[in-house]
Design an enzyme around this catalytic site. Structure first.
Site, short mmCIF file in Angstrom:
data_model
loop_
_atom_site.label_atom_id
_atom_site.label_comp_id
_atom_site.label_asym_id
_atom_site.label_seq_id
_atom_site.Cartn_x
_atom_site.Cartn_y
_atom_site.Cartn_z
N LYS A 11 0.85 -1.20 0.00
CA LYS A 11 0.00 0.00 0.00
C LYS A 11 0.89 1.26 0.00
CE LYS A 11 -3.53 -2.68 2.25
NZ LYS A 11 -4.79 -2.71 2.93
N HIS A 95 -8.05 -3.50 -6.54
CA HIS A 95 -8.08 -3.66 -5.08
C HIS A 95 -9.29 -2.89 -4.52
CE1 HIS A 95 -6.92 -3.27 -0.86
NE2 HIS A 95 -6.16 -4.33 -1.07
N GLU A 97 -9.60 -0.95 -2.15
CA GLU A 97 -9.34 0.47 -1.83
C GLU A 97 -9.38 1.32 -3.09
OE1 GLU A 97 -5.74 -0.21 0.41
OE2 GLU A 97 -6.93 -1.21 1.94
N GLY A 173 -7.41 -5.29 6.84
CA GLY A 173 -6.82 -4.36 7.81
C GLY A 173 -7.60 -4.24 9.10
N SER A 213 -6.48 -9.71 6.55
CA SER A 213 -5.90 -10.00 7.86
C SER A 213 -5.27 -11.39 7.94
CB SER A 213 -6.95 -9.81 8.97
OG SER A 213 -7.39 -8.47 8.98
C1 PEP Z 1 -4.83 -6.10 1.43
O1 PEP Z 1 -4.38 -4.99 1.47
O2 PEP Z 1 -5.09 -6.59 0.32
C2 PEP Z 1 -5.03 -6.82 2.67
C3 PEP Z 1 -5.56 -8.02 2.64
O3 PEP Z 1 -4.64 -6.19 3.86
P1 PEP Z 1 -4.49 -6.87 5.32
O4 PEP Z 1 -3.69 -8.12 5.15
O5 PEP Z 1 -3.78 -5.83 6.13
O6 PEP Z 1 -5.87 -7.15 5.80
#
Ligand code: PEP
Length: 250
Positions: A11, A95, A97, A173, A213
């Site tokens: 990220k 993604h 985001e 996250g 996560s």
């Molecule tokens: C991601 O950014 O694609 C993601 C899964 O983040 P995290 O592992 O922090 O949940």
């Protein structure tokens, strides 16, 4: 047999210098691993330095986004050929985001997927439902539409070489992980959808990651599921020790 693929999405973290240290540490911990594909996806500004740092290692290099046009007046954007030129092998597309904060749609994801394949990059296409979708029992409808929209117009051969990341948005996250059973159920559904759109052999070759996560203490359970072929990792990819534990999940 599908080769597992563990990819780290950094990220908007890590300067070029910080990223070089991270991949050097990661390489020291994972250079003996040859049965898992390892990919790191740093911010654009760190890509050239990380490309030099991973040269000659078993670590692939991915970007986190790209534009679908080859060139043009698109201020602030990066073309697929530019990524290829500096040594990228992979690119994350769609993604959550990007979909949430930058208005990406299944149509832009589809455009980017086609452009990435044309440029010789390996796309990791992200799909996933919101908490509201899940609580409304709409996970399969939402994810199915994202898969169909994203892959529209591709050939079975192209799809066979793809990676799809199933990332429930409520698990990214947040420290909340989908149970391994729930994650596998959606990954199996994605594979069935691809088989219906294209053909069974292509669906069997397609690799599907889980993301949300993923941590050293839950990776083994997730990876033991038959339709989960890897992980797309945010937080736990920012540190060599935790990311290397994910790579060495066995
Ligand atoms: C991601 O950014 O694609 C993601 C899964 O983040 P995290 O592992 O922090 O949940």
């Amino acid at each position: 047999m599908r080769k597992p693929i563990i990819a780290g999405n950094w990220k908007m973290y890590k300067t070029a210098g910080e990223g070089v240290i991270l991949v050097q540490e990661l390489n020291a911990l994972t250079n003996a691993v040859n049965d898992v594909e390892i990919v790191v996806c740093p911010p654009f500004t760190a890509l050239p330095a990380i490309a030099a740092a991973v040269a000659g290692t078993n670590i692939g290099l991915g970007a986190q986004n790209m534009h679908w046009e080859e060139k043009g007046a698109f201020t602030g954007e990066i073309a697929p050929g530019m990524l290829k030129d500096i040594g990228c092998t992979h690119v994350i597309i769609g993604h959550s985001e990007r979909r949430q904060y930058f208005a990406e749609t299944d149509q832009t994801v589809n455009n980017k997927l086609k452009a990435a394949l044309k440029a010789g990059l390996k796309p990791i296409m992200c799909v996933g439902e919101t908490l509201i979708d899940r609580e409304a029992n709409a996970t399969k409808r939402v994810v199915g539409a994202q898969v169909k929209g994203g892959l529209d117009g591709l050939s079975g051969q192209q799809v066979a070489g793809l990676v799809i990341a199933y990332e429930p948005i409520w698990a990214i996250g947040t420290g909340r992980t989908a149970s391994a059973e729930d994650a596998n159920e959606v990954c199996a559904f994605i594979r069935r959808t691809v088989a219906e759109m294209f053909d069974q052999p292509s669906a069997e070759s397609l690799r599907i990651q889980y993301g949300g996560s993923v941590k050293p203490d839950n990776v083994a359970e997730l990876m033991a599921k038959p339709d989960i072929d890897g992980a797309l990792v945010g937080g736990a990819s920012l540190e060599a020790e935790s990311f290397s534990k994910l790579v060495k999940f066995k």
